[in-house]
Scaffold this active site. Structure first.
Site, PDB file in Angstrom:
ATOM      1  N   GLU A 159       0.733   2.998   5.715  1.00  0.00           N
ATOM      2  CA  GLU A 159       0.202   1.669   5.451  1.00  0.00           C
ATOM      3  C   GLU A 159       0.655   0.766   6.590  1.00  0.00           C
ATOM      4  OE1 GLU A 159       1.529   0.349   1.651  1.00  0.00           O
ATOM      5  OE2 GLU A 159       0.449   1.896   0.551  1.00  0.00           O
ATOM      6  N   ASP A 172       4.734 -10.964  -0.720  1.00  0.00           N
ATOM      7  CA  ASP A 172       5.775 -10.220  -0.024  1.00  0.00           C
ATOM      8  C   ASP A 172       7.126 -10.912  -0.107  1.00  0.00           C
ATOM      9  OD1 ASP A 172       4.173  -8.076   0.986  1.00  0.00           O
ATOM     10  OD2 ASP A 172       3.241  -9.534   2.322  1.00  0.00           O
TER      11      ASP A 172
END
Length: 263
Positions: A49, A60
């Site tokens: 990824e 995040d």
């Protein structure tokens, strides 16, 4: 058939789960990032990824936010992210690459142009965390038509009523977020994850990879024992942020991969 599908079929035949790595494109700079990404398959990564740096990464945690900031400050853009994929493909035609991030940079570039360039560069799939299923016409369906898998996230709060909507246009695999909250904020628990993985796998017919909260070889092994793949991101990105050498980063990745593959 994408590289993602082929990879899971091969791993299933081998009787093991996938080890999936996340790194931020361009962190800490283009050349070093490319060096790390090129080394990931040899260190045991089955799927990569690759984060698309963005100024407002709302899902995040601090480690990945800082990675994105470092990449942006080093001049990383969406176009350079695609260039990094092209450079990677010069030496690796097999390892799946999934771009992970947010919709704004893709929208700004233009969906059709982005999908054409991503496919030509060698991208296999997308994870776009801020596009819900209700917005599938924006990117998900065009991506599928362009031959890219669109991978959706399911979470501990995705109940049986919501799950079919989440899965309706998902392909490649399902990414199960093992904890509530942001990346890197807690540790995954295999006992809690196992029934959710089974529920999602039964509903989707797709492999289920588990991410968030996997930080050690032992936790990678434990999660891989109950899922089709274990995803590690923040722990790897933190090593880059700490200034570790490429060899040190890849050595850490190898230890995690060994754990996941031992399940």
């Amino acid at each position: 058939m994408t590289r993602i599908t082929t990879t899971f079929e091969r791993l299933q035949a081998e009787g093991r789960s996938a080890f999936v790595t996340f790194v931020m494109a361009g962190d800490p700079d283009f050349d070093r990032s490319l060096e790390i990404v090129q080394g990931l398959p040899g260190a045991g990564a089955d799927i990569i990824e690759l984060g698309m740096p963005f100024t407002d990464p709302m899902a995040d945690g601090p480690a990945i936010q800082l990675a994105g900031q470092r990449a942006l400050e080093a001049g990383m853009t969406l176009d350079r992210t695609l260039e990094l994929v092209r450079r990677f493909r010069e030496g690796d035609s097999d390892t799946p690459i999934v771009l992970m991030g947010y919709y704004n940079p893709i929208y700004s570039k233009g969906v059709d142009r982005f999908l054409a360039e991503a496919g030509a560069a060698g991208v296999d799939g997308l994870i776009v965390v801020d596009l819900p299923p209700e917005e599938d016409e924006e990117l998900c369906i065009p991506a599928q038509k362009a031959g890219l898998n669109f991978i959706r996230l399911a979470t501990p709060t995705t109940d049986d009523r919501r799950l079919p909507r989440v899965l309706q246009n998902t392909s490649g695999f399902v990414y199960y977020v093992s904890i509530t909250g942001i990346t890197g904020s807690a540790s995954a628990n295999a006992d809690a994850v196992a029934p959710e993985v089974a529920r999602i796998r039964d509903a989707s017919g797709l492999p289920v990879c588990v991410g968030f909260g996997i930080k050690t070889a032992d936790s990678a092994r434990d999660i891989a024992s109950v899922a089709d793949g274990a995803v590690v991101g923040s722990a790897i990105v933190s090593m880059v942020g700490d200034g570790k050498s490429t060899d040190e980063v890849l050595g850490f990745v190898r230890s995690l991969a060994d754990g996941a593959h031992a399940a």
